[in-house]
Design a protein around this motif. Sequence first.
Motif, PDB file in Angstrom:
ATOM      1  N   ILE A   1       0.849  -1.207   0.000  1.00 55.17           N
ATOM      2  CA  ILE A   1       0.000   0.000   0.000  1.00 55.17           C
ATOM      3  C   ILE A   1       0.879   1.249   0.000  1.00 55.17           C
ATOM      4  O   ILE A   1       0.626   2.205  -0.746  1.00 55.17           O
ATOM      5  CB  ILE A   1      -0.930   0.016   1.220  1.00 55.17           C
ATOM      6  N   ARG A   2       1.893   1.224   0.837  1.00 62.23           N
ATOM      7  CA  ARG A   2       2.782   2.380   0.950  1.00 62.23           C
ATOM      8  C   ARG A   2       3.465   2.679  -0.384  1.00 62.23           C
ATOM      9  O   ARG A   2       3.597   3.849  -0.773  1.00 62.23           O
ATOM     10  CB  ARG A   2       3.828   2.105   2.028  1.00 62.23           C
ATOM     11  N   LYS A   3       3.875   1.638  -1.083  1.00 62.39           N
ATOM     12  CA  LYS A   3       4.512   1.843  -2.391  1.00 62.39           C
ATOM     13  C   LYS A   3       3.552   2.512  -3.365  1.00 62.39           C
ATOM     14  O   LYS A   3       3.924   3.435  -4.109  1.00 62.39           O
ATOM     15  CB  LYS A   3       4.994   0.510  -2.967  1.00 62.39           C
ATOM     16  N   LEU A   4       2.293   2.049  -3.370  1.00 68.12           N
ATOM     17  CA  LEU A   4       1.307   2.691  -4.251  1.00 68.12           C
ATOM     18  C   LEU A   4       1.152   4.156  -3.900  1.00 68.12           C
ATOM     19  O   LEU A   4       1.124   5.020  -4.798  1.00 68.12           O
ATOM     20  CB  LEU A   4      -0.050   1.990  -4.151  1.00 68.12           C
ATOM     21  N   ARG A   5       1.052   4.448  -2.598  1.00 64.26           N
ATOM     22  CA  ARG A   5       0.854   5.842  -2.204  1.00 64.26           C
ATOM     23  C   ARG A   5       2.041   6.713  -2.609  1.00 64.26           C
ATOM     24  O   ARG A   5       1.866   7.870  -2.998  1.00 64.26           O
ATOM     25  CB  ARG A   5       0.599   5.928  -0.695  1.00 64.26           C
ATOM     26  N   LYS A   6       3.234   6.168  -2.553  1.00 61.03           N
ATOM     27  CA  LYS A   6       4.405   6.917  -3.017  1.00 61.03           C
ATOM     28  C   LYS A   6       4.350   7.146  -4.523  1.00 61.03           C
ATOM     29  O   LYS A   6       4.672   8.234  -5.013  1.00 61.03           O
ATOM     30  CB  LYS A   6       5.688   6.168  -2.635  1.00 61.03           C
ATOM     31  N   ASP A   7       3.913   6.108  -5.255  1.00 61.75           N
ATOM     32  CA  ASP A   7       3.776   6.239  -6.706  1.00 61.75           C
ATOM     33  C   ASP A   7       2.729   7.294  -7.065  1.00 61.75           C
ATOM     34  O   ASP A   7       2.927   8.085  -8.009  1.00 61.75           O
ATOM     35  CB  ASP A   7       3.380   4.901  -7.323  1.00 61.75           C
ATOM     36  N   LEU A   8       1.624   7.309  -6.327  1.00 61.05           N
ATOM     37  CA  LEU A   8       0.566   8.293  -6.596  1.00 61.05           C
ATOM     38  C   LEU A   8       1.040   9.711  -6.267  1.00 61.05           C
ATOM     39  O   LEU A   8       0.608  10.671  -6.905  1.00 61.05           O
ATOM     40  CB  LEU A   8      -0.695   7.959  -5.793  1.00 61.05           C
ATOM     41  N   LYS A   9       1.923   9.817  -5.291  1.00 58.73           N
ATOM     42  CA  LYS A   9       2.478  11.130  -4.958  1.00 58.73           C
ATOM     43  C   LYS A   9       3.343  11.621  -6.119  1.00 58.73           C
ATOM     44  O   LYS A   9       3.269  12.792  -6.520  1.00 58.73           O
ATOM     45  CB  LYS A   9       3.323  11.024  -3.685  1.00 58.73           C
ATOM     46  N   GLU A  10       4.136  10.727  -6.685  1.00 56.34           N
ATOM     47  CA  GLU A  10       5.026  11.119  -7.774  1.00 56.34           C
ATOM     48  C   GLU A  10       4.259  11.439  -9.052  1.00 56.34           C
ATOM     49  O   GLU A  10       4.585  12.391  -9.767  1.00 56.34           O
ATOM     50  CB  GLU A  10       6.032   9.994  -8.044  1.00 56.34           C
ATOM     51  N   GLN A  11       3.201  10.657  -9.341  1.00 53.45           N
ATOM     52  CA  GLN A  11       2.485  10.809 -10.604  1.00 53.45           C
ATOM     53  C   GLN A  11       1.390  11.872 -10.560  1.00 53.45           C
ATOM     54  O   GLN A  11       1.160  12.568 -11.557  1.00 53.45           O
ATOM     55  CB  GLN A  11       1.860   9.467 -10.999  1.00 53.45           C
ATOM     56  N   TYR A  12       0.717  11.980  -9.417  1.00 55.77           N
ATOM     57  CA  TYR A  12      -0.460  12.857  -9.357  1.00 55.77           C
ATOM     58  C   TYR A  12      -0.402  13.900  -8.238  1.00 55.77           C
ATOM     59  O   TYR A  12      -1.339  14.680  -8.090  1.00 55.77           O
ATOM     60  CB  TYR A  12      -1.735  12.015  -9.170  1.00 55.77           C
ATOM     61  N   GLY A  13       0.663  13.871  -7.462  1.00 55.99           N
ATOM     62  CA  GLY A  13       0.768  14.816  -6.359  1.00 55.99           C
ATOM     63  C   GLY A  13      -0.067  14.438  -5.146  1.00 55.99           C
ATOM     64  O   GLY A  13      -0.165  15.202  -4.186  1.00 55.99           O
ATOM     65  N   PHE A  14      -0.673  13.253  -5.168  1.00 50.67           N
ATOM     66  CA  PHE A  14      -1.560  12.787  -4.097  1.00 50.67           C
ATOM     67  C   PHE A  14      -0.690  12.412  -2.894  1.00 50.67           C
ATOM     68  O   PHE A  14      -0.041  11.369  -2.884  1.00 50.67           O
ATOM     69  CB  PHE A  14      -2.357  11.583  -4.594  1.00 50.67           C
TER      70      PHE A  14
END
Length: 263
Positions: free
Chosen positions: A43-56
Motif C-alpha cells: 500500500i505504501r509503495k502505491l501511495r508513493k507512486d501516486l504522490k510522484e504521478q499525481y501529487g496525491f
Amino acid sequence: MKTYLIYFDETGDDGITTASSDHFILTSIYMPAENWQNNFDIIRKLRKDLKEQYGFHASEEMHTKHFLTDKNPYRKYNWTKEEKQEIIIAFTKMIGELNLKIINVIIDKTKIKKEDYPVLENALKYNIQRIENDCKGEWNYLIITDKGRTAPMRKTARAIRVYNPIQSQYSYGYRNQPIKNLIEDIMEKDSSESYFIQICDFISFFVHLYYSCYEKNKELPKRVANVIDKNFVGRVMATLKQTEKINLKANEKHTYGFVIYPK
C-alpha cells in the motif's frame, strides 16, 4: 495458533429509515498478522507512486466517496476525470496484490418490516459469523474499526460470545453457536491513520455503487457519474473477484458473495 487482523468500515446510514440511504454496507478485510507488514509495504509503495504521478500526498486519507464527488480535500488537486479513473484503477489493482480476504454484508432497509430492526448490530453479527466460519477454529482474530460506532459494535461482539443463534441445517429451529475465536473487545482507530480502514472504505463504497446500479437498477449519483459509469463499477468488482480477494463462501448464491439481509 495464528492471529488474524480484521478491519471494518461501512457505507450508508445505519438508521432504520431510508431517508438518507436505503441500504447499509459493512465491509471487513482480514489477513494473517504475519502478512500485515508486507501488505502495508504494498500500500505504501502505491501511495508513493501516486504522490510522484499525481501529487496525491501519501499521508492524505483516501475517502472514496469524497474523492469521486470532488469534495475537499481533493478539489485542490484539480485532477481530470481520466486521472481520477487512473487512481481508482491503481487502488483496485493494488488491493488485488494484497494477502487478505473481503466480506461484504448488506442490510437492505427497504426490506425491513420490524421498527426495531438493529441495522448495525445485525450487519456486524452476520459479518463476524462468516469470519468465524472461515477460521474453523484454526486461528483467532482481533477487530479494528473506524471511530464513531465502536460502542454498539463492542456490545454486539460481547453478546454473540454468549448467545449466537444459527439456523440449523437439519431443522427449522436454531442452535446456539457462540463466537469463540474473537480476542479482546473491538478496538477503534481513526481512518485517516489506517490505510487498511481506507481500503475497507474503498471496497464498501464500490459495493454500494454496484448494489445500487446492478441490483436495484438505480442511476449512479450525478457527481459520481461525472467520473465513472456503471461499467467501470462492474470492472472494479470483477477485478476484486478475479484476484480472489472476495470470500465467495460468505454467500455462495451471490456472484460476489454479498451477504444480504433481511431475506
